[in-house]
Write a protein that holds these residues in place. Sequence first.
Motif, PDB file in Angstrom:
ATOM      1  N   PHE A 176       0.857  -1.187   0.000  1.00  0.00           N
ATOM      2  CA  PHE A 176       0.000   0.000   0.000  1.00  0.00           C
ATOM      3  C   PHE A 176       0.888   1.229   0.000  1.00  0.00           C
ATOM      4  O   PHE A 176       2.080   1.158   0.324  1.00  0.00           O
ATOM      5  CB  PHE A 176      -0.951   0.006   1.209  1.00  0.00           C
ATOM      6  CG  PHE A 176      -0.281   0.236   2.540  1.00  0.00           C
ATOM      7  CD1 PHE A 176      -0.238   1.505   3.101  1.00  0.00           C
ATOM      8  CD2 PHE A 176       0.294  -0.825   3.246  1.00  0.00           C
ATOM      9  CE1 PHE A 176       0.369   1.727   4.334  1.00  0.00           C
ATOM     10  CE2 PHE A 176       0.900  -0.620   4.475  1.00  0.00           C
ATOM     11  CZ  PHE A 176       0.940   0.658   5.021  1.00  0.00           C
ATOM     12  N   ASP A 177       0.326   2.375  -0.379  1.00  0.00           N
ATOM     13  CA  ASP A 177       1.099   3.618  -0.351  1.00  0.00           C
ATOM     14  C   ASP A 177       0.335   4.686   0.411  1.00  0.00           C
ATOM     15  O   ASP A 177      -0.733   4.423   0.977  1.00  0.00           O
ATOM     16  CB  ASP A 177       1.464   4.083  -1.766  1.00  0.00           C
ATOM     17  CG  ASP A 177       0.252   4.339  -2.647  1.00  0.00           C
ATOM     18  OD1 ASP A 177      -0.819   4.706  -2.100  1.00  0.00           O
ATOM     19  OD2 ASP A 177       0.366   4.184  -3.874  1.00  0.00           O
ATOM     20  N   GLU A 178       0.861   5.899   0.409  1.00  0.00           N
ATOM     21  CA  GLU A 178       0.270   6.968   1.225  1.00  0.00           C
ATOM     22  C   GLU A 178      -1.144   7.319   0.781  1.00  0.00           C
ATOM     23  O   GLU A 178      -1.938   7.840   1.572  1.00  0.00           O
ATOM     24  CB  GLU A 178       1.160   8.206   1.174  1.00  0.00           C
ATOM     25  CG  GLU A 178       1.381   8.757  -0.219  1.00  0.00           C
ATOM     26  CD  GLU A 178       2.364   9.911  -0.231  1.00  0.00           C
ATOM     27  OE1 GLU A 178       2.443  10.598  -1.264  1.00  0.00           O
ATOM     28  OE2 GLU A 178       3.045  10.121   0.781  1.00  0.00           O
ATOM     29  N   ASN A 179      -1.494   7.026  -0.465  1.00  0.00           N
ATOM     30  CA  ASN A 179      -2.846   7.298  -0.943  1.00  0.00           C
ATOM     31  C   ASN A 179      -3.871   6.313  -0.393  1.00  0.00           C
ATOM     32  O   ASN A 179      -5.080   6.537  -0.523  1.00  0.00           O
ATOM     33  CB  ASN A 179      -2.873   7.259  -2.474  1.00  0.00           C
ATOM     34  CG  ASN A 179      -2.012   8.348  -3.088  1.00  0.00           C
ATOM     35  OD1 ASN A 179      -1.988   9.480  -2.615  1.00  0.00           O
ATOM     36  ND2 ASN A 179      -1.292   8.005  -4.145  1.00  0.00           N
ATOM     37  N   ASP A 180      -3.392   5.219   0.204  1.00  0.00           N
ATOM     38  CA  ASP A 180      -4.286   4.194   0.738  1.00  0.00           C
ATOM     39  C   ASP A 180      -4.515   4.323   2.242  1.00  0.00           C
ATOM     40  O   ASP A 180      -5.224   3.495   2.829  1.00  0.00           O
ATOM     41  CB  ASP A 180      -3.704   2.800   0.459  1.00  0.00           C
ATOM     42  CG  ASP A 180      -3.540   2.516  -1.019  1.00  0.00           C
ATOM     43  OD1 ASP A 180      -4.464   2.858  -1.779  1.00  0.00           O
ATOM     44  OD2 ASP A 180      -2.489   1.973  -1.421  1.00  0.00           O
ATOM     45  N   ILE A 181      -3.907   5.332   2.877  1.00  0.00           N
ATOM     46  CA  ILE A 181      -3.978   5.433   4.339  1.00  0.00           C
ATOM     47  C   ILE A 181      -5.412   5.535   4.843  1.00  0.00           C
ATOM     48  O   ILE A 181      -5.780   4.913   5.845  1.00  0.00           O
ATOM     49  CB  ILE A 181      -3.144   6.643   4.834  1.00  0.00           C
ATOM     50  CG1 ILE A 181      -1.681   6.462   4.465  1.00  0.00           C
ATOM     51  CG2 ILE A 181      -3.300   6.812   6.346  1.00  0.00           C
ATOM     52  CD1 ILE A 181      -1.057   5.213   5.022  1.00  0.00           C
ATOM     53  N   ASP A 182      -6.255   6.285   4.141  1.00  0.00           N
ATOM     54  CA  ASP A 182      -7.641   6.436   4.589  1.00  0.00           C
ATOM     55  C   ASP A 182      -8.407   5.122   4.515  1.00  0.00           C
ATOM     56  O   ASP A 182      -9.413   4.944   5.209  1.00  0.00           O
ATOM     57  CB  ASP A 182      -8.358   7.499   3.747  1.00  0.00           C
ATOM     58  CG  ASP A 182      -7.830   8.904   4.014  1.00  0.00           C
ATOM     59  OD1 ASP A 182      -7.212   9.093   5.080  1.00  0.00           O
ATOM     60  OD2 ASP A 182      -8.000   9.788   3.159  1.00  0.00           O
ATOM     61  N   ASP A 183      -7.934   4.191   3.687  1.00  0.00           N
ATOM     62  CA  ASP A 183      -8.626   2.909   3.500  1.00  0.00           C
ATOM     63  C   ASP A 183      -7.840   1.741   4.076  1.00  0.00           C
ATOM     64  O   ASP A 183      -8.111   0.585   3.727  1.00  0.00           O
ATOM     65  CB  ASP A 183      -8.864   2.658   2.006  1.00  0.00           C
ATOM     66  CG  ASP A 183      -9.706   3.752   1.361  1.00  0.00           C
ATOM     67  OD1 ASP A 183     -10.719   4.142   1.977  1.00  0.00           O
ATOM     68  OD2 ASP A 183      -9.353   4.201   0.258  1.00  0.00           O
ATOM     69  N   ILE A 184      -6.889   2.019   4.953  1.00  0.00           N
ATOM     70  CA  ILE A 184      -6.020   0.959   5.447  1.00  0.00           C
ATOM     71  C   ILE A 184      -6.795  -0.122   6.207  1.00  0.00           C
ATOM     72  O   ILE A 184      -6.468  -1.304   6.153  1.00  0.00           O
ATOM     73  CB  ILE A 184      -4.885   1.544   6.324  1.00  0.00           C
ATOM     74  CG1 ILE A 184      -3.855   0.462   6.658  1.00  0.00           C
ATOM     75  CG2 ILE A 184      -5.427   2.213   7.563  1.00  0.00           C
ATOM     76  CD1 ILE A 184      -3.147  -0.106   5.459  1.00  0.00           C
ATOM     77  N   GLY A 185      -7.864   0.269   6.895  1.00  0.00           N
ATOM     78  CA  GLY A 185      -8.672  -0.705   7.623  1.00  0.00           C
ATOM     79  C   GLY A 185      -9.302  -1.728   6.695  1.00  0.00           C
ATOM     80  O   GLY A 185      -9.322  -2.933   6.977  1.00  0.00           O
ATOM     81  N   ALA A 186      -9.833  -1.264   5.578  1.00  0.00           N
ATOM     82  CA  ALA A 186     -10.458  -2.163   4.605  1.00  0.00           C
ATOM     83  C   ALA A 186      -9.429  -3.100   3.984  1.00  0.00           C
ATOM     84  O   ALA A 186      -9.718  -4.277   3.729  1.00  0.00           O
ATOM     85  CB  ALA A 186     -11.152  -1.346   3.522  1.00  0.00           C
TER      86      ALA A 186
END
Length: 407
Positions: free
Chosen positions: A355-365
């Motif tokens: 994952f990258d920094e653009n995925d931080i908001d969706d890291i839980g999913a």
Amino acid sequence: MILLYIDPASTSALLYIFIAIGATLAFTLKGSFYRIVNFVKGKGFRNNYDFEGHDILFYSEGKQYWNVFLPVIQALEKKNVPCGYLTSDENDPGLAYESSLMKAKYIGNLTMTSVYLNKLKAKFVGMTTPQLDVMMIRRSKNVEHYGHIVHAPIDIFSYRKFAFDYFDSVFCSGYHQIEGIKKLEEKRGTDKKLLLKSGLTYYDVMLEHNKKNGFAKLDNKVVLVAPTWKEYSILNRFGVRFFENLLKDTSFDVILRPHPQSYVSFPEVIGEIEKHFKNEPRFSVDRNPLGNASMEKSSAMISDLSGVIWDYAFLYAKPVILLKTEADAMLGFEGSELDYEMWEMRERPRLGKNFDENDIDDIGAIVTETIENPSVNTLEKLRNESVYNFGKAGETVANQIIDIVNN
């Protein structure tokens, strides 16, 4: 007008040289001061007299490294070979280790440690601390051989500049470390070191623990976050925000297992995280010397370039979710002078998801999807390719040290 350009790698190298010169001067003056104090107190100028007769000495920065040295010490004991153990941590388990062949000593805080170590007398001194003769610890003229004992399966890219240059030997965990050190020797024109096919000694301890205790029952509602301590880590790049987003998903608990160096190099960052989540029942911090308990009870790990991802994969065969790290994060580290892809980057696709920094908001999913649909990976082949002497590194290192001392 003459314009001069110095590339980033050279700038970094010059910076470390200046730091090393300053550190050398400072600690030489401190060393002289403490030697004078000891002389006035009637102790003379010798400060390692209590280890006379010990050809083999080990130095540890702290208790977290005891499991690196323990298998080696135990293997030496079986061969009736005495050794000494020096530590800068008064809570080091090595100080309580009972043995007629191993003598342990707490040698004080960092300043006093450097003074003590700079006056050692031995045939062999082994340590996990890099940058010998660059930063705090100087070579003693009365030590015949210095060895660095690698304590992670990672490549040498993420070590600070000149990490191994002034050691006589490096006890390597895998072929990739030997490859990198040889390339730096050729590039810098430094003396060639003895590069040994050793393995990871602390794996011996973890495997023995698993053999005695078995694996804990898998809890599919736990994710283990185990980042590195360096500037480009998850903690330093995202801090509290990362864990807030992770905990938005209520289907799992979170265990943070920081690298011990995080508390030394970035205490404000780790302190802020611990304070922010101190009343969060689904968040806990694991600071145990061994990470077995957290690894056993979790079903997935989140990390970056920490060596623990390989421990998790090699010892437990569970998926890893990895933060993408760009090559330019290596500035100031050995990797800035190596012109090929580092081992971790080359092999990490075989471990799990990125994952990258653009995925931080969706890291839980991302975590939930990984836990519910774990990829099937055959990691034994990768482990056998990448780690020497799996499960018997302590005995291997002991034999290698004995050979060095005898020859």
